[in-house]
Enzyme design. Sequence first.
Site, PDB file in Angstrom:
ATOM      1  N   HIS A   1      -6.912  -6.881  -0.633  1.00 49.49           N
ATOM      2  CA  HIS A   1      -5.863  -5.873  -0.520  1.00 49.49           C
ATOM      3  C   HIS A   1      -4.756  -6.271   0.448  1.00 49.49           C
ATOM      4  O   HIS A   1      -3.591  -5.988   0.207  1.00 49.49           O
ATOM      5  CB  HIS A   1      -6.504  -4.553  -0.068  1.00 49.49           C
ATOM      6  CG  HIS A   1      -5.558  -3.403   0.005  1.00 49.49           C
ATOM      7  ND1 HIS A   1      -4.940  -2.871  -1.104  1.00 49.49           N
ATOM      8  CD2 HIS A   1      -5.110  -2.672   1.062  1.00 49.49           C
ATOM      9  CE1 HIS A   1      -4.168  -1.856  -0.742  1.00 49.49           C
ATOM     10  NE2 HIS A   1      -4.251  -1.720   0.563  1.00 49.49           N
TER      11      HIS A   1
ATOM     12  N   TYR B   1     -12.462   8.178  -2.064  1.00 50.91           N
ATOM     13  CA  TYR B   1     -11.852   8.304  -0.736  1.00 50.91           C
ATOM     14  C   TYR B   1     -10.603   9.184  -0.711  1.00 50.91           C
ATOM     15  O   TYR B   1     -10.400   9.951   0.238  1.00 50.91           O
ATOM     16  CB  TYR B   1     -11.559   6.929  -0.149  1.00 50.91           C
ATOM     17  CG  TYR B   1     -10.369   6.207  -0.747  1.00 50.91           C
ATOM     18  CD1 TYR B   1      -9.150   6.164  -0.090  1.00 50.91           C
ATOM     19  CD2 TYR B   1     -10.471   5.553  -1.977  1.00 50.91           C
ATOM     20  CE1 TYR B   1      -8.057   5.514  -0.637  1.00 50.91           C
ATOM     21  CE2 TYR B   1      -9.392   4.896  -2.525  1.00 50.91           C
ATOM     22  CZ  TYR B   1      -8.188   4.882  -1.856  1.00 50.91           C
ATOM     23  OH  TYR B   1      -7.111   4.233  -2.403  1.00 50.91           O
TER      24      TYR B   1
ATOM     25  N   ASP C   1       0.843  -1.187   0.000  1.00 50.08           N
ATOM     26  CA  ASP C   1       0.000   0.000   0.000  1.00 50.08           C
ATOM     27  C   ASP C   1       0.891   1.255   0.000  1.00 50.08           C
ATOM     28  O   ASP C   1       1.731   1.396  -0.879  1.00 50.08           O
ATOM     29  CB  ASP C   1      -0.959  -0.066   1.198  1.00 50.08           C
ATOM     30  CG  ASP C   1      -2.008   1.015   1.223  1.00 50.08           C
ATOM     31  OD1 ASP C   1      -3.014   0.898   0.508  1.00 50.08           O
ATOM     32  OD2 ASP C   1      -1.811   1.998   1.969  1.00 50.08           O
TER      33      ASP C   1
ATOM     34  N   TYR D   1      -1.968  11.048   2.387  1.00 52.08           N
ATOM     35  CA  TYR D   1      -2.871  11.342   1.273  1.00 52.08           C
ATOM     36  C   TYR D   1      -2.920  12.847   0.997  1.00 52.08           C
ATOM     37  O   TYR D   1      -3.057  13.263  -0.161  1.00 52.08           O
ATOM     38  CB  TYR D   1      -4.282  10.840   1.589  1.00 52.08           C
ATOM     39  CG  TYR D   1      -4.402   9.343   1.657  1.00 52.08           C
ATOM     40  CD1 TYR D   1      -4.688   8.598   0.519  1.00 52.08           C
ATOM     41  CD2 TYR D   1      -4.237   8.655   2.863  1.00 52.08           C
ATOM     42  CE1 TYR D   1      -4.807   7.211   0.569  1.00 52.08           C
ATOM     43  CE2 TYR D   1      -4.343   7.272   2.928  1.00 52.08           C
ATOM     44  CZ  TYR D   1      -4.627   6.559   1.779  1.00 52.08           C
ATOM     45  OH  TYR D   1      -4.739   5.182   1.837  1.00 52.08           O
TER      46      TYR D   1
END
Length: 328
Positions: A304, A152, A103, A242
């Site tokens: 995931h 998201y 990730d 993010y």
Amino acid sequence: MGEITHRFIKTNGITLHIAEQGPSDGTVVLLLHGFPELWYSWRYQMPALAEAGFHAIAPDMRGYGQSEAPAGIDQYTQFHVVGDIIGLLNTLDLKQVFLVGHDWGSIIGWEICRWRPDRVIAYVAISVPFLIRDPDCSGVTKLTALLGEGIYVNRFQELGRAECDFASLGTAEILKSFICGGFNSDKDGQISQLIAPKGKELSTVLPRLDDEKLPSWFTAADLKYYTDNYNKSSFTGPLNYYRNLDRNWQLSAPWSNSLVHTKVLFITGNLDAGLVFHRGFVFGPDFRNFVPNLKDIITIEGGHFIHEEQAEKFNQLLISFFNTVLHK
């Protein structure tokens, strides 16, 4: 094999918490986690690596768990995080390591390979492939244009919005939602649970799971460990990764169209939401064009968090790849 041990290391102006397991003279495998994880997400890999003779090191990344969390949003660029990892290697006097990333850890791993290939023997990337920089717009802009403002990554941009949304459900519920299916696609390749409807928050579409229905690879004890840590450290540091996506895009212009020459193995779950975004790239020619030493692309049945969901199979692939590299 020894037990997992813990210590704190000063690096790049902050303190990182690291977990270690394996013989002190074993070749080091550095494990970089993603969102919403901790060093603990490698709990299935560390004993297996140690038993195979490797020395596993898994940090809580900047802003996560017991590692330090700088206050400013702009302190979470990929440049800061790569600096943390290179500083960690320097402090531990490690010239080269095997690298594994999942990730966000995978994103950081790709940049380490691109910027400091001298420090990496070989790399195993999970879930997120090498990301080519679009010269015209950032990933946030592109995804928002494609999937709407409710996606998201866009909803994570505003300081406090996701934090308040997560608080409405509670830490444990949010962690269960993301880890036990939130970052998976359905059998038709849909990811509606990652796109909030207009006027609603992401928590209204995230999957919900009763504690008694937790999967075998993510137990109530695992959930408690994650929850206790996130209740102490909060989600803000992790979300700030993010919030730097646009900044990373702006600052990474000098590396546009650059290649990664490190030996790489890419592993993903067939239901990983990342494949919805990157399937064409992963299985098309460009992945190998930009990563000429990409040794294999392996898809495992699962989602995931494939290194946890299918730990035994994943560990076999991981250790086999590293041993092949060592003995050639």
